[in-house]
Enzyme design. Structure first.
Site, PDB file in Angstrom:
ATOM      1  N   GLU A  36       1.254   8.777  11.394  1.00 32.04           N
ATOM      2  CA  GLU A  36       1.067   9.725  10.282  1.00 32.04           C
ATOM      3  C   GLU A  36       1.811   9.260   9.040  1.00 32.04           C
ATOM      4  O   GLU A  36       1.654   9.830   7.962  1.00 32.04           O
ATOM      5  CB  GLU A  36       1.587  11.108  10.697  1.00 32.04           C
ATOM      6  CG  GLU A  36       0.780  11.772  11.804  1.00 32.04           C
ATOM      7  CD  GLU A  36      -0.682  11.861  11.440  1.00 32.04           C
ATOM      8  OE1 GLU A  36      -1.507  11.290  12.180  1.00 32.04           O
ATOM      9  OE2 GLU A  36      -0.997  12.484  10.408  1.00 32.04           O
ATOM     10  N   ARG A  51      -3.562 -14.010  -6.853  1.00 32.51           N
ATOM     11  CA  ARG A  51      -4.544 -14.794  -7.589  1.00 32.51           C
ATOM     12  C   ARG A  51      -4.260 -14.805  -9.092  1.00 32.51           C
ATOM     13  O   ARG A  51      -4.853 -15.581  -9.847  1.00 32.51           O
ATOM     14  CB  ARG A  51      -5.955 -14.362  -7.292  1.00 32.51           C
ATOM     15  CG  ARG A  51      -6.336 -12.959  -7.673  1.00 32.51           C
ATOM     16  CD  ARG A  51      -7.648 -12.565  -7.044  1.00 32.51           C
ATOM     17  NE  ARG A  51      -8.707 -13.513  -7.282  1.00 32.51           N
ATOM     18  CZ  ARG A  51      -9.357 -13.622  -8.436  1.00 32.51           C
ATOM     19  NH1 ARG A  51      -9.017 -12.882  -9.457  1.00 32.51           N
ATOM     20  NH2 ARG A  51     -10.344 -14.492  -8.569  1.00 32.51           N
TER      21      ARG A  51
HETATM   22  N1  LIG Z   1      -5.230   4.581   1.259  1.00 34.55           N
HETATM   23  C1  LIG Z   1      -4.092   3.821   1.386  1.00 34.55           C
HETATM   24  N2  LIG Z   1      -3.588   3.010   0.410  1.00 34.55           N
HETATM   25  O1  LIG Z   1      -2.491   2.457   0.902  1.00 34.55           O
HETATM   26  N3  LIG Z   1      -2.228   2.852   2.173  1.00 34.55           N
HETATM   27  C2  LIG Z   1      -3.223   3.706   2.500  1.00 34.55           C
HETATM   28  C3  LIG Z   1      -3.360   4.388   3.801  1.00 34.55           C
HETATM   29  O2  LIG Z   1      -4.385   5.012   4.073  1.00 34.55           O
HETATM   30  N4  LIG Z   1      -2.316   4.305   4.646  1.00 34.55           N
HETATM   31  C4  LIG Z   1      -2.343   4.946   5.945  1.00 34.55           C
HETATM   32  C5  LIG Z   1      -1.964   6.413   5.872  1.00 34.55           C
HETATM   33  C6  LIG Z   1      -1.277   6.706   7.189  1.00 34.55           C
HETATM   34  C7  LIG Z   1      -1.025   5.394   7.869  1.00 34.55           C
HETATM   35  O3  LIG Z   1       0.330   5.287   8.212  1.00 34.55           O
HETATM   36  C8  LIG Z   1      -1.375   4.308   6.882  1.00 34.55           C
END
Ligand SMILES: Nc1nonc1C(=O)N[C@@H]1CC[C@H](O)C1
Length: 246
Positions: A116, A154
């Protein structure tokens, strides 16, 4: 530029960063990577990194001590002004402006969450910036970290074979990219636009700019509103709309 990635899955990055321009830049020492397994900072014999959330609810939360110690380890080996960036949907949206800003830094420490997410106290105590790659939920921050690495790397000098291509990419001028063509000249009855075969470089540059303006107008009008147009660009776009029945 140096990247330090904090993750539960360091192996995921090896293959992903061994191909193409990034792989070559890494081999040539133009990009440096360290990968730290967050689990190495667990203090129990089961190498636990997560626990149930206070207040109940689904899923697990990454423990503050494990994450904080892993960040401290990474930060010790990074330049003073290399920020710790946590990838999460709660972060600021990653766009070209942010990528260009990050590309100016000496390094980045990228913290990838799973489950989470990470206990808020570790984020408050150790994270400089939170970044999101989009308004959706991934299973972990790793793929988001790869997006940041690719987009930032890049823009480093000499990482791309031809630096000009970075300047002509989409968004560099706040516009979408123009269409691209290569051989054959005729494919399934579709011809390459004659201007691209003319050898007239000024005309080709203008056509590409007009196509970028037109496509941005058609597909991402929000970008145009944000960017504004020069009077020359307005003329080009007006002609594009007239010719394409906009
Ligand atoms: N969209 C996003 N941009 O950067 N990271 C996310 C993302 O969904 N992370 C997840 C949320 C819970 C789990 O721990 C990893």
């Amino acid at each position: 530029m140096h990247f330090h990635v904090l993750t539960l899955f360091p192996g995921l990055f090896e293959a992903a960063l061994s191909y193409g321009v990034l792989g070559r830049a890494r081999e040539q020492g133009r990009l440096g990577f360290d990968f730290t397994d967050i689990r190495d900072f667990s203090r129990d014999r089961h190498r636990t990194v997560d626990d149930r959330p206070f207040g109940g609810g689904p899923g697990m939360v990454m423990q503050p001590q494990v994450v904080s110690d892993a960040v401290d380890h990474a930060r010790a080996g990074m330049p003073e002004d290399a920020p710790v960036i946590y990838l999460s949907p709660q972060g600021a949206s990653l766009d070209h402006r942010k990528v260009a800003e990050l590309a100016e830094l000496p390094g980045l420490t990228l913290l990838c969450g799973r489950y989470e997410g990470i206990d808020e106290r570790a984020l408050e105590g150790r994270v400089d910036q939170e970044l999101s790659v989009g308004d959706y939920v991934l299973s972990g921050g790793e793929f988001a970290a790869l997006v940041v690495i690719d987009a930032v790397a890049r823009l480093q000098p000499e990482v791309l074979g031809e630096p000009a291509s970075a300047e002509e990419d989409s968004f560099v001028e706040g516009l979408l990219d123009c269409p691209h063509y290569t051989r054959p000249q005729r494919f399934e009855g579709r011809e390459v636009p004659e201007v691209l075969l003319s050898g007239d470089h000024a005309r080709i540059r203008q056509w590409r700019r007009q196509q970028a303006l037109g496509r941005t107008w058609e597909r991402r009008p929000d970008l145009l509103r944000e960017r504004g147009l020069t009077s020359r660009e307005r003329d080009l776009l007006t002609e594009y709309i007239r010719e394409n029945g906009g």
